[in-house]
Design an enzyme around this catalytic site. Structure first.
Site, PDB file in Angstrom:
ATOM      1  N   GLN A 282       0.688  -1.211   0.317  1.00  0.00           N
ATOM      2  CA  GLN A 282       0.367  -0.376  -0.680  1.00  0.00           C
ATOM      3  C   GLN A 282       0.937   1.541   0.259  1.00  0.00           C
ATOM      4  OE1 GLN A 282      -3.062   0.229  -0.638  1.00  0.00           O
ATOM      5  NE2 GLN A 282      -4.133  -1.526   0.440  1.00  0.00           N
ATOM      6  N   TYR A 311      -6.243 -13.114  -1.770  1.00  0.00           N
ATOM      7  CA  TYR A 311      -5.619 -11.837  -2.353  1.00  0.00           C
ATOM      8  C   TYR A 311      -4.690 -11.201  -1.820  1.00  0.00           C
ATOM      9  CZ  TYR A 311      -9.661 -12.137  -4.903  1.00  0.00           C
ATOM     10  OH  TYR A 311     -10.511 -12.290  -5.609  1.00  0.00           O
ATOM     11  N   ASP A 380      -9.062  -9.550   0.133  1.00  0.00           N
ATOM     12  CA  ASP A 380      -8.392  -7.663  -0.770  1.00  0.00           C
ATOM     13  C   ASP A 380      -8.508  -7.647  -1.738  1.00  0.00           C
ATOM     14  OD1 ASP A 380      -7.683  -5.123  -0.534  1.00  0.00           O
ATOM     15  OD2 ASP A 380      -6.183  -5.807   0.707  1.00  0.00           O
ATOM     16  N   CYS A 407     -10.574  -1.600  -2.514  1.00  0.00           N
ATOM     17  CA  CYS A 407     -10.352  -0.169  -3.037  1.00  0.00           C
ATOM     18  C   CYS A 407     -11.379   0.472  -4.032  1.00  0.00           C
ATOM     19  CB  CYS A 407      -8.612  -0.352  -3.732  1.00  0.00           C
ATOM     20  SG  CYS A 407      -8.760  -1.568  -5.313  1.00  0.00           S
TER      21      CYS A 407
HETATM   22  N1  SAH Z   1      -3.301  -7.619   0.453  1.00  0.00           N
HETATM   23  C1  SAH Z   1      -2.448  -7.394  -0.341  1.00  0.00           C
HETATM   24  C2  SAH Z   1      -2.299  -6.999  -1.178  1.00  0.00           C
HETATM   25  C3  SAH Z   1      -4.276  -6.620  -1.561  1.00  0.00           C
HETATM   26  S1  SAH Z   1      -3.995  -5.439  -3.222  1.00  0.00           S
HETATM   27  C4  SAH Z   1      -2.320  -6.187   0.387  1.00  0.00           C
HETATM   28  O1  SAH Z   1      -3.144  -5.429   1.520  1.00  0.00           O
HETATM   29  O2  SAH Z   1      -1.224  -5.776   0.826  1.00  0.00           O
HETATM   30  C5  SAH Z   1      -5.138  -6.991  -4.281  1.00  0.00           C
HETATM   31  C6  SAH Z   1      -3.715  -8.602  -4.165  1.00  0.00           C
HETATM   32  O3  SAH Z   1      -4.890  -9.391  -5.384  1.00  0.00           O
HETATM   33  C7  SAH Z   1      -2.544  -7.950  -5.608  1.00  0.00           C
HETATM   34  O4  SAH Z   1      -1.288  -8.591  -4.452  1.00  0.00           O
HETATM   35  C8  SAH Z   1      -2.722  -8.963  -7.019  1.00  0.00           C
HETATM   36  O5  SAH Z   1      -1.663  -9.457  -6.503  1.00  0.00           O
HETATM   37  C9  SAH Z   1      -3.802 -10.044  -6.652  1.00  0.00           C
HETATM   38  N2  SAH Z   1      -4.737 -10.545  -7.320  1.00  0.00           N
HETATM   39  C10 SAH Z   1      -4.849  -9.783  -8.545  1.00  0.00           C
HETATM   40  N3  SAH Z   1      -5.851 -10.723  -9.318  1.00  0.00           N
HETATM   41  C11 SAH Z   1      -5.720 -12.176  -8.347  1.00  0.00           C
HETATM   42  C12 SAH Z   1      -6.430 -13.440  -8.167  1.00  0.00           C
HETATM   43  N4  SAH Z   1      -7.025 -13.602  -9.687  1.00  0.00           N
HETATM   44  N5  SAH Z   1      -5.909 -14.654  -8.053  1.00  0.00           N
HETATM   45  C13 SAH Z   1      -5.574 -13.909  -6.640  1.00  0.00           C
HETATM   46  N6  SAH Z   1      -5.059 -12.866  -6.709  1.00  0.00           N
HETATM   47  C14 SAH Z   1      -4.592 -12.098  -7.122  1.00  0.00           C
END
Ligand code: SAH
Length: 450
Positions: A282, A311, A380, A407
């Site tokens: 973030q 995620y 997330d 988001c």
């Molecule tokens: N929870 C983490 C990241 C959130 S951002 C934090 O707070 O830092 C969303 C994340 O989802 C990203 O890392 C992205 O790579 C991942 N993502 C996107 N599409 C996805 C999918 N189909 N399956 C799993 N992860 C995914």
């Protein structure tokens, strides 16, 4: 009937996704760049379509009470969208946006908490991405003008860290005095495309990344890096990132370490994280802590709880939760992020974690089939929200609680509507991670219906 290039009086009643004011003339929706809710304007129509029109401010007849004179002098820069709205009003507008999505899209009758904002909404970014271009023989280093790829020269950006501003100022001089070929986007020629910086607010360690349209190491960039390291010892890592692709992507996947380390360490609360050039983190470290603490509070985990973090990125939320839970399973698309997550778990001595790389819509149903269950699920997702298979599997797994971090309020509301088949939305808490933009993060608590 509206006509192009003519001026009309309009009352602005809402704010659009891109920060444009929204009003109506003869029942046609008009998006007015530079208009804000409460303004009475004379707007000049610059684009006319069947469904909508686009206007610019010709003159302000009555200024909205929400207006402020922007502290930022770069009026053409598109990095921020709401510099002309006072901060309290920005927070109120974000709350209203979340409320509207909950009722209109989610069909939910739920109270939305006041947005948790920043005490001082400046210098909040730990990552910056500056495009570099030549314009009329002059080096332009800054940010894009809104909706264009014209680079506005910026010397001092108020949302960046002060140290990064100083480094960029010095870097500009070095670039002007060097013979480095600057990238030309139309011709897809030249070498230096972007400068990316990452800074840890805790240690003030900086990673400086030169993004190049070239596969080979560029000695002049190493020389410039060396001069900057001498001037700013906080720069612990100088990287050349290779991006030879056409299009909008800022960084490529390959990195050459020119000087120092290939990563820097960053911290969220008492946890440490290794940050590589491509790691997702973030961008607002102060508010990330507010967001994660709220997520933790809503998850209300105890030592018996099995948790799944979908995620999970580099495992930031997972590790936060692992300090309280029996076990946390994290799932994330990007392989290197999962490698980082595993390393971060080891560095923080949290061995009650397990991470899987892959698409959540494939991995989560698979884990469910293998017998994985959860007392709490944290999700997330990216802006497009959760895939249907993820939502279906969550409903089938039926954990006691779901904490949804989002988001994008519209996709959040869409997904909450689906989950509300089995869950009550108990709390909706927006958090402001991006002052002066229209983005808002929201964390929600869902409780299984009895
Ligand atoms: N929870 C983490 C990241 C959130 S951002 C934090 O707070 O830092 C969303 C994340 O989802 C990203 O890392 C992205 O790579 C991942 N993502 C996107 N599409 C996805 C999918 N189909 N399956 C799993 N992860 C995914």
């Amino acid at each position: 009937m509206l006509e192009k290039n003519k001026c009309y009086e309009i009352k602005i009643i809402d704010l659009g996704d891109g920060g444009e004011g929204i009003g109506k003339i003869d029942n046609l929706t008009v998006f007015v760049h530079g208009g804000i809710p409460g303004d009475l304007l004379s707007t000049k129509i610059i684009k006319l379509k069947k469904q909508y029109a686009i206007g610019i401010v010709d003159s302000i007849i009555e200024a909205s009470e929400l207006r402020q004179i922007p502290e930022c002098p770069y009026t053409k820069c598109g990095g921020c969208q709401t510099q002309n709205i006072n901060y309290k009003a920005q927070l109120d507008l974000k709350k209203k946006l979340v409320e509207d999505c909950m009722t209109r899209i989610g069909g939910l009758d739920v109270k939305v908490n006041d947005v948790l904002g920043m005490n001082e909404p400046i210098s909040y970014r730990n990552k910056s991405q500056y495009p570099v271009r030549m314009v009329d023989g002059k080096l332009h280093l800054g940010f894009y003008k809104q909706r264009t790829h014209e680079v506005v020269n910026i010397d001092n950006c108020m949302v960046q860290h002060p140290l990064v501003n100083k480094i960029m100022k010095s870097l500009r001089c070095h670039l002007e005095n060097s013979d480095i070929k600057i990238y030309n986007e139309e011709k897809h020629r030249g070498i230096l495309r972007h400068i990316v910086t990452r800074i840890s607010f805790r240690t003030q360690d900086v990673m400086l990344i030169f993004v190049t349209n070239n596969n080979d190491e560029i000695p002049v960039l190493k020389d410039i890096g060396q001069k900057l390291v001498e001037e700013f010892p906080n720069i612990k890592s100088v990287i050349q990132n290779i991006n030879t692709s056409k299009g909008n992507r800022v960084m490529g996947y390959e990195n050459i370490t020119l000087l120092g380390e290939d990563k820097i360490m960053d911290y969220i609360s008492d946890l440490s994280f290794e940050i590589s050039p491509l790691s997702f983190l973030q961008v607002n470290p102060i508010q990330t802590e507010v967001l994660y603490n709220k997520a933790l509070e809503l998850a209300d985990i105890n030592k018996e709880d099995q948790v799944i973090d979908i995620y999970c990125g580099i495992g930031t939320i997972s590790l936060f939760l692992a300090e309280e839970a029996k076990k946390v399973v994290g799932v994330e698309l990007i392989d290197v992020a999962i490698e980082d997550a595993k390393k971060n778990a080891i560095n923080n001595k949290l061995d009650n974690t397990e991470f899987f790389a892959g698409k959540a819509e494939v991995v989560i149903p698979d884990l469910y089939k293998k017998g994985y269950r959860a007392d709490v699920i944290v999700v997330d997702p990216p802006r497009k929200g959760c895939e249907k298979q993820v939502l279906d599997t969550m409903l089938a797994m039926a954990p006691e609680k779901i904490v949804y971090v989002s988001c994008k309020p519209s996709t959040l509301a869409r997904d909450l509507k689906i989950l509300s088949e089995k869950y009550k939305v108990e709390e909706v808490q927006p958090v402001d991670l991006f002052p002066f933009t229209t983005h808002v993060e929201t964390v929600c608590k869902l409780k299984l219906l009895k």
